[in-house]
Design a protein around this motif. Structure first.
Motif, short mmCIF file in Angstrom:
data_model
loop_
_atom_site.label_atom_id
_atom_site.label_comp_id
_atom_site.label_asym_id
_atom_site.label_seq_id
_atom_site.Cartn_x
_atom_site.Cartn_y
_atom_site.Cartn_z
N LEU A 155 0.28 3.86 3.63
CA LEU A 155 0.27 3.15 4.92
C LEU A 155 -0.04 1.67 4.72
O LEU A 155 0.61 0.79 5.31
CB LEU A 155 -0.76 3.79 5.86
CG LEU A 155 -0.66 3.39 7.33
CD1 LEU A 155 0.61 3.95 7.96
CD2 LEU A 155 -1.88 3.90 8.11
N GLU A 156 -1.02 1.39 3.87
CA GLU A 156 -1.38 0.00 3.60
C GLU A 156 -0.23 -0.75 2.93
O GLU A 156 0.02 -1.91 3.24
CB GLU A 156 -2.64 -0.04 2.71
CG GLU A 156 -3.89 0.46 3.42
CD GLU A 156 -5.06 0.64 2.47
OE1 GLU A 156 -4.88 0.41 1.24
OE2 GLU A 156 -6.16 1.04 2.93
N GLU A 157 0.48 -0.07 2.03
CA GLU A 157 1.60 -0.72 1.34
C GLU A 157 2.78 -0.95 2.29
O GLU A 157 3.48 -1.95 2.19
CB GLU A 157 2.04 0.12 0.14
CG GLU A 157 3.04 -0.56 -0.76
CD GLU A 157 2.50 -1.82 -1.44
OE1 GLU A 157 3.31 -2.69 -1.82
OE2 GLU A 157 1.26 -1.92 -1.60
N ILE A 158 2.99 -0.02 3.20
CA ILE A 158 4.05 -0.19 4.20
C ILE A 158 3.80 -1.46 5.01
O ILE A 158 4.71 -2.26 5.25
CB ILE A 158 4.13 1.03 5.13
CG1 ILE A 158 4.66 2.25 4.35
CG2 ILE A 158 5.04 0.74 6.33
CD1 ILE A 158 4.50 3.57 5.09
N GLN A 159 2.55 -1.66 5.39
CA GLN A 159 2.21 -2.83 6.20
C GLN A 159 2.27 -4.13 5.39
O GLN A 159 2.63 -5.18 5.92
CB GLN A 159 0.81 -2.67 6.80
CG GLN A 159 0.75 -1.66 7.93
CD GLN A 159 -0.62 -1.63 8.59
OE1 GLN A 159 -1.49 -0.85 8.21
NE2 GLN A 159 -0.83 -2.50 9.56
N SER A 160 1.94 -4.05 4.10
CA SER A 160 1.86 -5.28 3.32
C SER A 160 3.20 -5.71 2.73
O SER A 160 3.41 -6.90 2.49
CB SER A 160 0.84 -5.13 2.18
OG SER A 160 1.28 -4.18 1.23
N SER A 161 4.11 -4.76 2.52
CA SER A 161 5.35 -5.14 1.81
C SER A 161 6.64 -4.78 2.55
O SER A 161 7.72 -5.05 2.05
CB SER A 161 5.39 -4.49 0.42
OG SER A 161 5.44 -3.08 0.51
N THR A 162 6.53 -4.15 3.74
CA THR A 162 7.73 -3.78 4.48
C THR A 162 7.56 -4.12 5.96
O THR A 162 6.48 -4.51 6.41
CB THR A 162 8.06 -2.27 4.36
OG1 THR A 162 7.28 -1.54 5.32
CG2 THR A 162 7.78 -1.75 2.97
#
Length: 352
Positions: A71-78
């Motif tokens: 979830l954190e990566e979705i927000q930071s890179s997409t």
């Protein structure tokens, strides 16, 4: 846009792969000092998300942590709104801390719309003025925007349309490489190899950095296709510094540990004892990758030293991670079977 391109199991089934792991729950890996945070944070972007979701779906003990990282990566890179919603829902169902971030959602939606409008306007202008270079840049921008939004297949189609704007061989090569990396992030290994072959056949000689990048793509794609001998042939020719120079580790699309695992497992499944020592164990360059996962070095040594009971025990420890890895998981049963078969042959040879 279809963000299902990055669901943990969406793209795992393939001809020749073993699907018995599908729907099965596994314990966390038995490797020493394994940490889900350390393991997943070696990756970045879509590859990190794919690994996190795959692991979270199959390991109840690590599901909440894995989904939280995804979830954190979705927000930071997409700006993938559909995938964000799906992962948030899964996290909430598991009892994890998941609160919808309205500010991020609005910002992502606004960014998607405005960026799309700008790129489409630039593309139309370049077409009208017959400026291929600007049209190519705008078309590639649209492709990467669609990938960022979750439409990976649409991104690939957009890149294919960009071929009309290529004005040089280098443009064609770079387009094929970009398509290969998008396919890599999706786990579509046949496509990866297809784009790689397009690059190789277009250029009479590959620049050193590009050759190293191609070799990395081939190793992972061949492993994904279960072509163990092809993996070993590329692994034994690796030059550590050349691979580092490509930036693949910095970009988080692949890890040192990945290469060590692919080379170790493929070699054990396909090489005889003497070849294993010559091509893998005594290979100083490959040894630099093995330093990142000592369990692989121990496994190789046990196998070579005919300590087969210990070797199979260590193999099972490594495969406890493999079943949670989207590249290795489809092949775990086949790999173990082939390694055991290899052990039986080597064990009985002296008596024969």
């Amino acid at each position: 846009m279809n963000s299902d391109d990055f669901s943990g199991s969406a793209n795992m089934s393939r001809t020749g792969a073993n699907d018995e792991y599908h729907g099965t729950m596994y314990a966390q890996p038995a490797l020493e000092q394994f940490s889900v945070d350390k393991y997943l944070n070696e990756y970045q972007g879509r590859v990190k998300i794919r690994h996190a979701l795959f692991l979270g779906e199959r390991c109840p003990e690590l599901s909440i942590a894995s989904y939280q990282i995804a979830l954190e990566e979705i927000q930071s890179s997409t700006t993938d709104l559909k995938l964000y919603s799906r992962v948030l829902k899964s996290l909430e169902q598991l009892g994890g801390v998941g609160t919808s971030d309205a500010q991020w959602i609005n910002s992502a939606r606004s960014s998607n719309n405005s960026t799309s409008d700008v790129l489409k306007a630039e593309l139309n202008k370049a077409r009208q003025q017959h400026i291929k270079k600007d049209a190519l840049r705008a078309q590639e921008g649209l492709a990467f925007l669609r990938a960022k939004m979750g439409g990976m297949n649409e991104a690939l189609r957009t890149l294919q349309d960009a071929r009309d704007y290529c004005s040089s061989i280098d443009d064609q090569v770079q387009l094929a490489l970009k398509s290969a990396w998008i396919s890599q992030a999706m786990g579509k290994w046949l496509q990866v190899n297809s784009y790689v072959q397009r690059v190789v056949s277009t250029l009479s000689a590959l620049p050193p950095k590009m050759a190293a990048e191609i070799k990395v793509l081939q190793i992972q794609a061949d492993f994904g296709e279960g072509r163990w001998s092809a993996v070993v042939n590329n692994v034994k020719e690796l030059a550590y510094d050349d691979i580092v120079s490509t930036g693949v580790f910095e970009r988080g699309v692949l890890t040192h540990q990945d290469i060590a695992l692919y080379g170790t497992l493929a070699a054990l499944a396909s090489l005889q004892r003497d070849d294993l020592k010559q091509q893998i164990i005594d290979n100083a360059e490959f040894g630099k990758f093995l330093d990142y996962i000592p369990e692989c070095s121990r496994l190789l040594r046990c196998f070579y030293n005919s300590a087969y009971s210990d070797a199979l025990s260590k193999l099972d420890d490594i495969l406890s991670l493999g079943v949670l890895d989207p590249v290795i998981a489809p092949h775990t049963a086949t790999l173990r079977s082939q390694v055991v078969e290899n052990v039986v042959v080597l064990y009985t040879q002296p008596f024969v």
